[in-house]
Design a protein around this motif. Sequence first.
Motif, PDB file in Angstrom:
ATOM      1  N   SER A 104       2.432  -5.898  10.655  1.00  0.00           N
ATOM      2  CA  SER A 104       1.133  -5.285  10.341  1.00  0.00           C
ATOM      3  C   SER A 104       1.067  -4.055  10.460  1.00  0.00           C
ATOM      4  N   PHE A 105       1.688  -3.433  11.685  1.00  0.00           N
ATOM      5  CA  PHE A 105       1.473  -2.123  12.004  1.00  0.00           C
ATOM      6  C   PHE A 105       2.476  -1.259  11.064  1.00  0.00           C
ATOM      7  N   ILE A 106       3.801  -1.671  10.699  1.00  0.00           N
ATOM      8  CA  ILE A 106       4.546  -0.898   9.684  1.00  0.00           C
ATOM      9  C   ILE A 106       3.852  -0.928   8.357  1.00  0.00           C
ATOM     10  N   ALA A 107       3.087  -2.202   7.925  1.00  0.00           N
ATOM     11  CA  ALA A 107       2.582  -2.069   6.617  1.00  0.00           C
ATOM     12  C   ALA A 107       1.381  -1.104   6.704  1.00  0.00           C
ATOM     13  N   SER A 108       0.771  -1.088   8.040  1.00  0.00           N
ATOM     14  CA  SER A 108      -0.226   0.117   7.810  1.00  0.00           C
ATOM     15  C   SER A 108       0.174   1.558   7.904  1.00  0.00           C
ATOM     16  N   ILE A 109       1.348   1.781   8.541  1.00  0.00           N
ATOM     17  CA  ILE A 109       1.957   2.991   8.565  1.00  0.00           C
ATOM     18  C   ILE A 109       2.463   3.533   7.058  1.00  0.00           C
ATOM     19  N   LEU A 110       2.987   2.461   6.393  1.00  0.00           N
ATOM     20  CA  LEU A 110       3.699   2.689   5.054  1.00  0.00           C
ATOM     21  C   LEU A 110       2.441   2.906   4.039  1.00  0.00           C
ATOM     22  N   THR A 111       1.333   1.937   4.454  1.00  0.00           N
ATOM     23  CA  THR A 111       0.255   2.313   3.520  1.00  0.00           C
ATOM     24  C   THR A 111      -0.469   3.759   3.568  1.00  0.00           C
TER      25      THR A 111
END
Length: 336
Positions: free
Chosen positions: A142-149
């Motif tokens: 979820s952290f990586i998804a937030s960074i990508l977002t």
Amino acid sequence: MTEDATGAASQPATADLSPGAGSSRVTWRARLISWGRRLVVLVIVGYAVYQLVGQWHQVSNTLSQLPWPRLVLSSAAVVAGVLLSPLVWQAMLDDLGSHVRVRDASKIYLVGQLGKYVPGSVMAFLLQMELARSFGVSRVRSFIASILTAGVVVIASLLAGALALPALVRNEPAVLWLFTLLPIGLVLLHPRPLTFVVDRLLSVLHREPLSRRLSGQAISRATGVSLLVYVFYGLHLYVLAGSLRATRDMHGGLLLLLCVGAMGLAMTAGLVAFILPSGIGARELIVVVVLSAVLPFGQALALAAVSRLSFTVVELAAAGTAALVARPSTSARGEP
């Protein structure tokens, strides 16, 4: 306990955190930074109040020209943009191998985004990580998804902000440095370099790299949705600006493009000024600078204030609604 990239648990790394001179220095440094951030926020809010008071005659006249149907339509455009934004996060999370329903993604993203109202922290990311965990998504993923977002949103906002370039060159060329981020961002929209950057980040976090390369389809979908979000945000500002007498002789299409550009670049400035709660002050500055190309300063300031109020109300309402609607599912909890 910590997690690897797939969510598996491992033993936490430990460190000597015993109290002493070193910890005292850290504590005092943290306190100074915290109070420094509060001082910056107070100065910015104080300056905004000073400007509103100084321009109050024009500001009040502008507010009186805004008919309530326009205010409702403008707020509806904000609602549309805010409700679309979780789809960007969902697209990136899905490409990482975790799938959540739209209503669950809305709760994770919208409630987590309330963390941006806390100045100078990564509270939004931390909230999203914990909320995602309740739906069976690992914190790392979820952290990586937030960074990508966040990266996709910045690039999309700069692309939209390019529509305001003529106004910026004329009124405030000093902020054009924000566009130096755009070439780098466009390169990173390609799956190969973006995957490389994510793998390096996972390496820093002592996690395994991604099992496969990020897909161009997911990146394109996330970018497309982000651009649509900024169209709605620009429409929100256009509806307000279009109700004023000063813009009645201006071509509607040009005014809409200017407003989309203003909101795109304003959101970029708000993200860059992360020490400020929800980018307060930075966003309004850009809106005022761009709209001043077609409106008197006081009227542009009034619209920036109305826009801020509208976003705050909608974001709080959307987060509350999403929190009530979404519930962690037992099937989601089973994800490793």
